[in-house]
Write an enzyme that holds these catalytic residues in place. Structure first.
Site, PDB file in Angstrom:
ATOM      1  N   LYS A   1      30.607  16.095   2.809  1.00 35.81           N
ATOM      2  CA  LYS A   1      30.050  15.050   1.204  1.00 35.81           C
ATOM      3  C   LYS A   1      31.067  14.308   1.134  1.00 35.81           C
ATOM      4  O   LYS A   1      32.433  14.068   1.296  1.00 35.81           O
ATOM      5  CB  LYS A   1      29.770  16.130   0.131  1.00 35.81           C
ATOM      6  CG  LYS A   1      28.322  17.192   0.780  1.00 35.81           C
ATOM      7  CD  LYS A   1      27.180  16.193   1.166  1.00 35.81           C
ATOM      8  CE  LYS A   1      26.410  15.911   2.323  1.00 35.81           C
ATOM      9  NZ  LYS A   1      25.766  18.164   2.016  1.00 35.81           N
TER      10      LYS A   1
HETATM   11  C1  LIG Z   1      24.361  19.158   2.247  1.00 34.97           C
HETATM   12  C2  LIG Z   1      22.939  18.906   1.291  1.00 34.97           C
HETATM   13  C3  LIG Z   1      23.119  20.516   0.926  1.00 34.97           C
HETATM   14  C4  LIG Z   1      22.810  21.414   1.240  1.00 34.97           C
HETATM   15  O1  LIG Z   1      24.219  21.416   0.852  1.00 34.97           O
HETATM   16  P1  LIG Z   1      25.417  22.989   1.071  1.00 34.97           P
HETATM   17  O2  LIG Z   1      26.406  22.667   0.020  1.00 34.97           O
HETATM   18  O3  LIG Z   1      26.123  22.333   2.778  1.00 34.97           O
HETATM   19  O4  LIG Z   1      25.227  24.081   0.716  1.00 34.97           O
HETATM   20  C5  LIG Z   1      21.835  19.705   0.021  1.00 34.97           C
HETATM   21  N1  LIG Z   1      20.607  19.163  -0.499  1.00 34.97           N
HETATM   22  C6  LIG Z   1      21.237  17.490   0.611  1.00 34.97           C
HETATM   23  C7  LIG Z   1      20.488  16.551  -0.327  1.00 34.97           C
HETATM   24  C8  LIG Z   1      22.278  17.656   1.143  1.00 34.97           C
HETATM   25  O5  LIG Z   1      22.955  16.818   1.278  1.00 34.97           O
END
Ligand SMILES: *Cc1c(COP(=O)(O)O)cnc(C)c1O
Length: 378
Positions: free
Chosen positions: A177
């Site tokens: 992210k």
């Molecule tokens: C990465 C992501 C998630 C999940 O995030 P985690 O921290 O891995 O649980 C949920 N929604 C979207 C749109 C994502 O890109």
């Protein structure tokens, strides 16, 4: 291999980790609290709750809003599976809604209206690729129907508007992210009562945490709700505090790279289109492009990989996943399906330089002009 996304970690993160280890306090202490306040401040909020993941954040929000069996929640299918999974965790039903268009791959308001029933309680908006949904439009939609707006803001940390749409926003600090704590997440909710409920549910439903009990010298606590263990630890929060200091600068580099990619692709790959042709606020989490209908995507992927460039797909639609297909057969979302069939995500992260972006576009152009198209010649 040039990766689609890569975390930036270095000496400051190592130093922050060492300090936590030396301190002897490993979870839910001063680092977590400092991280919560700093993250909230960046988004113009008074407070937030740090959790173990965005998935946990989404679950906690739905739980705190009292959404459960018999309720329906509007969700996009063009998202990571966690968005819909969280709805199932609370026993509610995810109702998949198509995107507006392949140019604006965000939830369609008209389609959302058409899928509303008397059981609809909330809508989860995903700021796909970092591009913000239209706040005023969704607030009007939600107000008229008495729905909660939940933002899945996994792609859009660092934008002031995020967390102001409705009830709450969920963030992710997973390794790919815009900023990372390895695993981690956060909830912003402007209603302090809702945020308190989320904070309590994060730690087993206990009325106080270990650190609080140490400081207030009262060993007593009570459990007044069914909670979860969705805590963040001090190591992650310490890394998060360092990453947060870079987030705005990194998002700005992402923006500049996205502008560059748009120019290069228009010049060298005119058959490739890029969603969000109209200007729109974005945290530029990923760089999605749409291949022309004649292209063979797998061959483009293979050819780029052979040149050391990773590409991915955002997203294989959730309603096409075996689990969801078996559970909710017959869901048809033509625009989502068209977009997902042609989408390719090219590398975008703050360590990419202009020459690297040029090389990516050159490789894409050569893959499209080479074998990766359905020829008409026999
Ligand atoms: C990465 C992501 C998630 C999940 O995030 P985690 O921290 O891995 O649980 C949920 N929604 C979207 C749109 C994502 O890109």
């Amino acid at each position: 291999m040039l990766l689609v996304s890569a975390p930036i970690l270095g000496v400051p993160e190592k130093a922050a980790l060492s300090k936590v280890i030396d301190s002897g306090w490993l979870t839910m202490g001063e680092q977590v609290r400092a991280f919560e306040l700093a993250f909230a401040d960046m988004h113009g909020a008074r407070d937030c709750v740090a959790v173990g993941s965005c998935t946990a954040a989404l679950h906690l929000i739905l739980h705190a809003l009292g959404i459960g069996p018999g309720d329906e929640v509007l969700v996009p299918s063009l998202t990571f599976v966690a968005t819909a999974n969280a709805v199932l965790y609370v026993g509610a039903t995810p109702v998949f809604v198509d995107i507006e268009s392949v140019d604006v791959p965000l939830m369609s308001l008209a389609e959302a209206e058409a899928r509303c029933t008397s059981r609809t309680k909330a809508v989860i908006l995903v700021h796909f690729a970092g591009y913000l949904a239209n706040r005023e439009q969704w607030q009007r939609f939600a107000r008229v129907r008495g729905l909660h707006i939940i933002e899945d803001a996994a792609h859009a940390p660092g934008l002031r508007e995020v967390g102001t749409f409705g009830a709450a926003a969920a963030f992710s600090f997973y390794g790919n992210k815009n900023m990372t704590t390895a695993e981690g997440g956060a909830v912003i909710a402007r209603d302090p009562d809702l945020l308190d409920k989320i904070r309590q549910a994060r730690g087993h439903g206990m009325t106080s945490g270990t650190h609080q009990r140490l400081n207030s010298r009262t060993p007593q606590y009570d459990v007044t709700m069914l909670g979860f263990n969705y805590r963040m630890d001090e190591m992650r929060a310490a890394i998060g505090l360092v990453q947060l200091q870079n987030l705005q600068e990194w998002n700005e580099i992402r923006r500049i790279l996205a502008v560059l990619y748009r120019r290069l692709i228009a010049e060298h790959c005119p058959a490739v289109t890029i969603p969000f042709s109209e200007p729109r606020t974005s945290a530029h989490h990923i760089m999605p492009v749409l291949l022309p209908r004649y292209a063979r995507r797998q061959e483009v992927i293979d050819e780029l990989r052979a040149q050391g460039i990773q590409t991915t797909i955002h997203y294989p639609p959730v309603h096409h996943m075996t689990f969801y297909r078996e559970r909710y057969p017959g869901v048809a979302l033509p625009r989502t399906e068209d977009f997902a069939q042609r989408e390719l995500t090219i590398p975008l992260h703050p360590q990419i330089t202009s020459p690297v972006a040029e090389a990516v576009v050159a490789a894409l152009a050569s893959a499209l002009n080479g074998g990766a198209q359905t020829g008409t010649a026999a």
